[in-house]
Design an enzyme around this catalytic site. Structure first.
Site, PDB file in Angstrom:
ATOM      1  N   HIS A  84       0.787  -1.051   0.002  1.00  0.00           N
ATOM      2  CA  HIS A  84      -0.056  -0.023  -0.083  1.00  0.00           C
ATOM      3  C   HIS A  84       0.813   1.335  -0.012  1.00  0.00           C
ATOM      4  O   HIS A  84       2.022   1.135   0.129  1.00  0.00           O
ATOM      5  CB  HIS A  84      -1.074   0.060   1.270  1.00  0.00           C
ATOM      6  CG  HIS A  84      -0.319   0.074   2.474  1.00  0.00           C
ATOM      7  ND1 HIS A  84      -0.024  -1.445   3.323  1.00  0.00           N
ATOM      8  CD2 HIS A  84       0.457   1.000   3.167  1.00  0.00           C
ATOM      9  CE1 HIS A  84       0.559  -0.882   4.245  1.00  0.00           C
ATOM     10  NE2 HIS A  84       1.050   0.348   4.314  1.00  0.00           N
TER      11      HIS A  84
HETATM   12  C1  T46 Z   1       2.832   0.665   6.904  1.00  0.00           C
HETATM   13  C2  T46 Z   1       3.594  -0.247   6.981  1.00  0.00           C
HETATM   14  C3  T46 Z   1       5.163  -0.012   6.853  1.00  0.00           C
HETATM   15  C4  T46 Z   1      -4.107  -0.747  13.513  1.00  0.00           C
HETATM   16  O1  T46 Z   1      -5.226  -0.900  14.263  1.00  0.00           O
HETATM   17  N1  T46 Z   1      -3.469   0.538  14.042  1.00  0.00           N
HETATM   18  C5  T46 Z   1      -2.305   0.809  13.450  1.00  0.00           C
HETATM   19  O2  T46 Z   1      -1.622   1.799  13.773  1.00  0.00           O
HETATM   20  C6  T46 Z   1      -1.895  -0.146  12.291  1.00  0.00           C
HETATM   21  C7  T46 Z   1      -0.415   0.269  11.680  1.00  0.00           C
HETATM   22  C8  T46 Z   1      -2.309  -1.075  11.966  1.00  0.00           C
HETATM   23  N2  T46 Z   1      -3.564  -1.409  12.718  1.00  0.00           N
HETATM   24  C9  T46 Z   1      -4.338  -2.876  12.318  1.00  0.00           C
HETATM   25  C10 T46 Z   1      -5.009  -2.794  11.046  1.00  0.00           C
HETATM   26  C11 T46 Z   1      -4.824  -4.190  10.353  1.00  0.00           C
HETATM   27  O3  T46 Z   1      -5.999  -4.828  10.776  1.00  0.00           O
HETATM   28  O4  T46 Z   1      -3.453  -3.827  12.374  1.00  0.00           O
HETATM   29  C12 T46 Z   1      -3.704  -4.591  11.274  1.00  0.00           C
HETATM   30  C13 T46 Z   1      -2.349  -4.869  10.361  1.00  0.00           C
HETATM   31  O5  T46 Z   1      -2.214  -3.578   9.589  1.00  0.00           O
HETATM   32  P1  T46 Z   1      -1.653  -3.679   8.037  1.00  0.00           P
HETATM   33  O6  T46 Z   1      -2.266  -4.677   7.475  1.00  0.00           O
HETATM   34  O7  T46 Z   1      -1.949  -2.253   7.572  1.00  0.00           O
HETATM   35  O8  T46 Z   1       0.061  -3.844   8.366  1.00  0.00           O
HETATM   36  P2  T46 Z   1       1.190  -3.750   7.235  1.00  0.00           P
HETATM   37  O9  T46 Z   1       2.270  -4.537   7.906  1.00  0.00           O
HETATM   38  O10 T46 Z   1       0.685  -4.027   5.848  1.00  0.00           O
HETATM   39  O11 T46 Z   1       1.323  -2.178   7.104  1.00  0.00           O
HETATM   40  C14 T46 Z   1       1.933  -1.405   8.127  1.00  0.00           C
HETATM   41  C15 T46 Z   1       1.169  -0.006   8.303  1.00  0.00           C
HETATM   42  O12 T46 Z   1      -0.319  -0.244   8.166  1.00  0.00           O
HETATM   43  C16 T46 Z   1       1.561   0.720   7.273  1.00  0.00           C
HETATM   44  O13 T46 Z   1       1.029   2.159   7.427  1.00  0.00           O
HETATM   45  O14 T46 Z   1       3.250   1.854   6.124  1.00  0.00           O
HETATM   46  O15 T46 Z   1       3.280  -1.133   7.942  1.00  0.00           O
END
Ligand code: T46
Length: 133
Positions: free
Chosen positions: A49
């Protein structure tokens, strides 16, 4: 594409190392949120993303991983292997995190609170977004 990697100053003595990070001194924005990921399974790739306005610093405080940065025209892979180095990831940048060592802890300092509406999770939408900028 310019990759901005910060080398933080460890305060080392006979006891070991300590790194302190202060906003606008070591980090170029107000730190509104900190999150970290660990126990990342072998072969897992995360991210996929971009963000419309979020700025972040990624620090692999234990172990190692790699970050793919893609600005829509150019791609770069940046290894994160030291707890004193931080990768600045601006908005409008597609990112993927991969090659996590089993002991990796990837900590992220973020300029904004969590906001799902700031995410661009579709690659074609991302390309359209950066073209219109
Ligand atoms: C990014 C990369 C480097 C939350 O509830 N709060 C938060 O602050 C974050 C970051 C995530 N979440 C929840 C949302 C999803 O249900 O945690 C779950 C996993 O998040 P996500 O799939 O977005 O994680 P990544 O590893 O794909 O991405 C993350 C960050 O979301 C993003 O901003 O830049 O790490």
């Amino acid at each position: 594409m310019q990759v901005i990697k910060y080398m933080f100053q460890p305060h080392g003595d006979v006891r070991g190392q300590l790194v302190a990070l202060e906003e606008f001194k070591d980090i170029p924005f107000t730190i509104k949120r900190v999150y970290y990921m660990y126990d990342t399974g072998e072969g897992v790739r995360r991210g996929f993303h971009a963000h419309k306005s979020l700025e972040q610093i990624l620090i692999c405080i234990h172990g190692s991983c790699k970050i793919l940065l893609d600005n829509g025209t150019e791609k770069k892979v940046v290894p994160l292997e030291k707890p004193y180095e931080g990768l600045y990831v601006n908005n409008n940048m597609w990112r993927e995190m991969f090659d996590f060592s089993p002991d990796a802890v990837l900590m992220v300092l973020a300029s904004e609170l969590y906001d799902e509406s700031d995410y661009i999770r579709n690659y074609d939408e991302f390309l359209k977004f950066v073209k219109e900028k």
